[in-house]
Design an enzyme around this catalytic site. Structure first.
Site, PDB file in Angstrom:
ATOM      1  N   ASN A  41       0.823  -1.209   0.000  1.00  0.00           N
ATOM      2  CA  ASN A  41       0.000   0.000   0.000  1.00  0.00           C
ATOM      3  C   ASN A  41       0.856   1.259   0.000  1.00  0.00           C
ATOM      4  O   ASN A  41       0.567   2.231  -0.709  1.00  0.00           O
ATOM      5  CB  ASN A  41      -0.925   0.006   1.223  1.00  0.00           C
ATOM      6  N   GLY A 252      -4.152   3.596   7.525  1.00  0.00           N
ATOM      7  CA  GLY A 252      -2.893   3.949   8.160  1.00  0.00           C
ATOM      8  C   GLY A 252      -1.724   3.915   7.185  1.00  0.00           C
ATOM      9  O   GLY A 252      -0.817   4.758   7.251  1.00  0.00           O
ATOM     10  N   ASP A 253      -1.738   2.957   6.270  1.00  0.00           N
ATOM     11  CA  ASP A 253      -0.690   2.869   5.252  1.00  0.00           C
ATOM     12  C   ASP A 253      -0.734   4.078   4.332  1.00  0.00           C
ATOM     13  O   ASP A 253       0.304   4.599   3.916  1.00  0.00           O
ATOM     14  CB  ASP A 253      -0.860   1.599   4.418  1.00  0.00           C
ATOM     15  N   THR A 254      -1.950   4.513   4.009  1.00  0.00           N
ATOM     16  CA  THR A 254      -2.112   5.702   3.172  1.00  0.00           C
ATOM     17  C   THR A 254      -1.547   6.928   3.868  1.00  0.00           C
ATOM     18  O   THR A 254      -0.851   7.746   3.250  1.00  0.00           O
ATOM     19  CB  THR A 254      -3.598   5.924   2.846  1.00  0.00           C
TER      20      THR A 254
END
Length: 309
Positions: A41, A252-254
């Site tokens: 991601n 959260g990865d974004t």
């Protein structure tokens, strides 16, 4: 070059359904199949922010092939070391009538010492112009202490290390002075064995502890409360915009990928945090990660405050 490292990639099956009743056939409204894993991601977000990067990792089977092919289609060079078995498939179900989300996350394949060593040998080629972002859980056969091995390699070879991991070893890795760590509020509490309410005062106090332990920068995801960024010079807090949550996987990865892109491109920290919150929120209201086409409408809801102390 930024390298992302995914040690337990996945294919995520996202389902939207009106109901989830036991012992009956539940007909779904829609579904989506997504290449996933935290580093995967982050790589996609970096690419969408104009930052070239390479995705590294381990996995197995035709499911790993799907992930590698997807990254190639996204314009992200990648190299995954392949072992026996299958890369996991996870299921995320959004039930409309009850406004609930079910997350069924499977273990990864068993990774051999030989496969892991092949990956590590590639990582030893990273140098002072490189950043390595280690995200997420580790597949079976990879001990959390591998994080410390990467931590020791970072100052030896001169590359910058970014850590997004819930393992307790992440705290020990702070001694190697990672460029950025990104726990969420619960993880930060667990890192320092803190009990009680995860309020902002507590988060700032624990953030200082992480900085004192060696982290150069810390980004804390606060969920519906927004996010906190800290280093030795500044403490910034941003609220989250009001959205209708659909799928929290990847939010959260974004946030991390967006913030990392801004840091890499030397953008203003406050504006970078603001966009990172908007991007994470936009991801949470759709089936997969944002393409940034609708983040502008969220930016007006977000205020960044500079905190004292």
């Amino acid at each position: 070059m930024i390298y992302t490292l995914t040690l337990n990639p996945a294919i995520d099956l996202f389902i939207k359904t009106q109901q989830m009743a036991p012992n009956t056939v539940n007909r779904t409204d829609s579904y989506d199949v997504q290449a996933n894993g935290k580093g995967v991601n982050v790589s996609c977000i970096l690419k969408r922010r104009g930052v070239d990067n390479t995705a590294l990792g381990v996995g197995a089977g035709f499911t790993l092939d799907y992930i590698a092919d997807f990254l190639t289609q996204q314009g992200v060079p990648n190299h995954f070391y392949k072992d026996a078995g299958f890369t996991r498939i996870n299921v995320f179900a959004r039930v409309v009538t009850t406004d609930t989300e079910y997350k069924l996350v499977n273990p990864g394949p068993q990774i051999s010492a030989d496969t892991l060593n092949q990956l590590y040998q590639q990582l030893t080629t990273l140098g002072s112009d490189d950043w390595l972002c280690v995200s997420g859980s580790f597949a079976q056969g990879i001990a959390p202490a591998f994080l410390l091995k990467l931590g020791a390699l970072s100052p030896k070879n001169g590359f910058q290390l970014i850590i997004d991991s819930a393992y307790p070893e992440a705290v020990e890795a702070l001694a190697y002075k990672p460029l950025l760590v990104k726990p969420n509020d619960v993880e930060l509490m667990n890192w320092f064995h803190q009990t009680g309410e995860a309020d902002l005062t507590t988060m700032i106090t624990l953030g200082h502890r992480a900085l004192e332990a060696g982290a150069q920068n810390i980004l804390v995801s606060l969920g519906a409360a927004g996010a906190l960024f800290m280093n030795q010079d500044v403490t910034l807090v941003g609220n989250a915009p009001k959205i209708a949550v659909l799928n929290t996987a990847g939010a959260g990865d974004t946030m991390l990928g967006t913030f990392l892109a801004g840091l890499y491109q030397h953008h203003d920290l406050a504006e970078t945090l603001k966009l990172a919150i908007a991007a994470g929120s936009d991801t949470a209201r759709q089936a997969w990660i944002t393409d940034f086409s609708n983040t502008d409408e969220l930016l007006g809801q977000i205020k960044i405050r500079k905190m004292e102390g």
